[in-house]
Motif scaffolding. Structure first.
Motif, PDB file in Angstrom:
ATOM      1  N   ASN A 189      72.899 -56.741  11.966  1.00  0.00           N
ATOM      2  CA  ASN A 189      71.657 -56.419  11.268  1.00  0.00           C
ATOM      3  C   ASN A 189      71.877 -55.410  10.141  1.00  0.00           C
ATOM      4  O   ASN A 189      70.979 -55.187   9.333  1.00  0.00           O
ATOM      5  N   CYS A 190      73.067 -54.813  10.104  1.00  0.00           N
ATOM      6  CA  CYS A 190      73.383 -53.875   9.023  1.00  0.00           C
ATOM      7  C   CYS A 190      74.018 -54.587   7.836  1.00  0.00           C
ATOM      8  O   CYS A 190      74.233 -53.975   6.783  1.00  0.00           O
ATOM      9  N   THR A 191      74.352 -55.850   8.013  1.00  0.00           N
ATOM     10  CA  THR A 191      74.919 -56.625   6.908  1.00  0.00           C
ATOM     11  C   THR A 191      73.954 -57.682   6.401  1.00  0.00           C
ATOM     12  O   THR A 191      74.146 -58.240   5.321  1.00  0.00           O
ATOM     13  N   SER A 192      72.938 -57.983   7.171  1.00  0.00           N
ATOM     14  CA  SER A 192      71.864 -58.879   6.731  1.00  0.00           C
ATOM     15  C   SER A 192      70.651 -58.597   7.606  1.00  0.00           C
ATOM     16  O   SER A 192      70.788 -58.203   8.772  1.00  0.00           O
ATOM     17  N   ASN A 193      69.494 -58.809   7.031  1.00  0.00           N
ATOM     18  CA  ASN A 193      68.274 -58.522   7.787  1.00  0.00           C
ATOM     19  C   ASN A 193      67.107 -59.246   7.110  1.00  0.00           C
ATOM     20  O   ASN A 193      67.254 -59.809   6.019  1.00  0.00           O
ATOM     21  N   SER A 194      65.967 -59.213   7.753  1.00  0.00           N
ATOM     22  CA  SER A 194      64.775 -59.823   7.177  1.00  0.00           C
ATOM     23  C   SER A 194      63.564 -58.986   7.572  1.00  0.00           C
ATOM     24  O   SER A 194      63.605 -58.201   8.532  1.00  0.00           O
ATOM     25  N   HIS A 195      62.493 -59.154   6.803  1.00  0.00           N
ATOM     26  CA  HIS A 195      61.283 -58.390   7.088  1.00  0.00           C
ATOM     27  C   HIS A 195      60.078 -59.183   6.607  1.00  0.00           C
ATOM     28  O   HIS A 195      60.107 -59.810   5.538  1.00  0.00           O
ATOM     29  N   SER A 196      59.036 -59.112   7.396  1.00  0.00           N
ATOM     30  CA  SER A 196      57.792 -59.799   7.051  1.00  0.00           C
ATOM     31  C   SER A 196      56.773 -58.762   6.597  1.00  0.00           C
ATOM     32  O   SER A 196      56.433 -57.831   7.357  1.00  0.00           O
ATOM     33  N   TYR A 197      56.327 -58.910   5.377  1.00  0.00           N
ATOM     34  CA  TYR A 197      55.333 -57.992   4.822  1.00  0.00           C
ATOM     35  C   TYR A 197      53.930 -58.530   5.108  1.00  0.00           C
ATOM     36  O   TYR A 197      53.686 -59.751   5.087  1.00  0.00           O
ATOM     37  N   SER A 198      53.020 -57.632   5.357  1.00  0.00           N
ATOM     38  CA  SER A 198      51.657 -58.033   5.713  1.00  0.00           C
ATOM     39  C   SER A 198      50.846 -58.465   4.504  1.00  0.00           C
ATOM     40  O   SER A 198      49.839 -59.181   4.654  1.00  0.00           O
ATOM     41  N   LYS A 199      51.270 -58.036   3.322  1.00  0.00           N
ATOM     42  CA  LYS A 199      50.551 -58.427   2.111  1.00  0.00           C
ATOM     43  C   LYS A 199      51.501 -58.373   0.922  1.00  0.00           C
ATOM     44  O   LYS A 199      52.572 -57.752   0.974  1.00  0.00           O
ATOM     45  N   GLY A 200      51.080 -59.009  -0.144  1.00  0.00           N
ATOM     46  CA  GLY A 200      51.904 -59.029  -1.337  1.00  0.00           C
ATOM     47  C   GLY A 200      51.920 -57.675  -2.032  1.00  0.00           C
ATOM     48  O   GLY A 200      51.107 -56.794  -1.781  1.00  0.00           O
ATOM     49  N   GLY A 201      52.905 -57.512  -2.913  1.00  0.00           N
ATOM     50  CA  GLY A 201      53.028 -56.262  -3.645  1.00  0.00           C
ATOM     51  C   GLY A 201      54.472 -55.987  -4.008  1.00  0.00           C
ATOM     52  O   GLY A 201      55.376 -56.791  -3.735  1.00  0.00           O
ATOM     53  N   THR A 202      54.671 -54.819  -4.616  1.00  0.00           N
ATOM     54  CA  THR A 202      56.021 -54.402  -5.003  1.00  0.00           C
ATOM     55  C   THR A 202      56.482 -53.297  -4.050  1.00  0.00           C
ATOM     56  O   THR A 202      55.786 -52.281  -3.884  1.00  0.00           O
ATOM     57  N   TYR A 203      57.638 -53.503  -3.455  1.00  0.00           N
ATOM     58  CA  TYR A 203      58.167 -52.556  -2.461  1.00  0.00           C
ATOM     59  C   TYR A 203      59.604 -52.162  -2.835  1.00  0.00           C
ATOM     60  O   TYR A 203      60.361 -52.990  -3.352  1.00  0.00           O
TER      61      TYR A 203
END
Length: 256
Positions: free
Chosen positions: A216-230
């Motif tokens: 998980n330190c070499t690849s990962n994923s995340h689900s954002y609850s809404k659109g935007g710039t992060y």
């Protein structure tokens, strides 16, 4: 000298020594002999003292030397860091010789040989020297001072050498879609003598993950609850406990 006074002459005996003047009284003869004996005794005592003083390190004013390695400027050093070593010796006309249990750096004039323990050592001369360690681990350093009479003194220290701090770069995977984003981590710049032990992800939306799973330190994923710039930040920690500078990436997330 009065006219007509006869100047005494001396003829050496068969043994080669000149006799005492015949005109000296017995008392003066004894005094002269005692004076000669005292002179001989003083000369003999001087020779004995010189021999003794040489054994005690005081010969001809050269005291027994003493040397100490000065404290290093920093607490942590890495391979390829140029470290300055200095020593302070007490004595006269001292020659400083250093040994480092490491291989010589590229493009230097350091001399190398095999030490008594079978490890490779590098020799340098001077009261102040610079050295670059090429390998990770605890390295032994010895400084020896020698005066013109051959009197010596030594001091030793050990220095732990770490690999360079881990460096990673962060990219967004092209397979990301809508609010679900995949991240890839480039670890090719991490030194081969270490590896990633843990990491901390800050996904920019208030979600922070500490992970000890190296995958998980070499690849990962995340689900954002809404659109935007992060702005996403990743900090990795290697097996020596060294943290990387944050790797950052700006993510534009489309709303679902």
């Amino acid at each position: 000298m009065q006219p007509g006074t006869t100047i005494p002459t001396f003829t050496p005996t068969n043994s080669g020594f000149y006799p005492l003047p015949a005109g000296l009284s017995t008392r003066r003869r004894i005094a002269l002999v005692l004076t000669i004996l005292v002179i001989i005794a003083i000369l003999a005592a001087s020779l004995i003292w010189l021999s003794w003083s040489g054994q005690q390190g005081l010969e001809l004013g050269y005291p027994q030397p003493v040397v100490h390695i000065n404290q290093l400027a920093a607490q942590t050093y890495h391979t390829q860091d140029e470290i300055q070593f200095s020593a302070q010796g007490t004595g006269r006309d001292l020659k400083y010789t250093w040994t480092f249990d490491d291989t010589p750096s590229a493009n230097t004039s350091d001399t190398s040989n095999t030490g008594s323990s079978g490890t490779n050592v590098v020799n340098k001369e001077g009261q102040n020297v610079n050295f670059v360690f090429t390998s990770v681990g605890s390295h032994n350093i010895t400084v020896t001072v020698t005066d013109p009479l051959g009197h010596t003194s030594q001091d030793k220290m050990s220095v732990p050498i770490y690999p360079p701090k881990p460096i990673v770069t962060l990219t967004v995977d092209s397979s990301s879609f809508y609010t679900y984003v995949y991240f890839r981590v480039d670890t090719s710049n991490i030194d081969e003598s270490t590896s990633i032990a843990s990491c901390t992800w800050d996904f920019g939306d208030g979600t922070v993950e500490d992970d000890t799973n190296s995958y998980n330190c070499t690849s990962n994923s995340h689900s954002y609850s809404k659109g935007g710039t992060y702005t996403v930040k990743l900090v990795v920690t290697d097996t020596f406990g060294q943290k990387s500078d944050p790797a950052t990436q700006t993510v534009q997330v489309q709303g679902s």
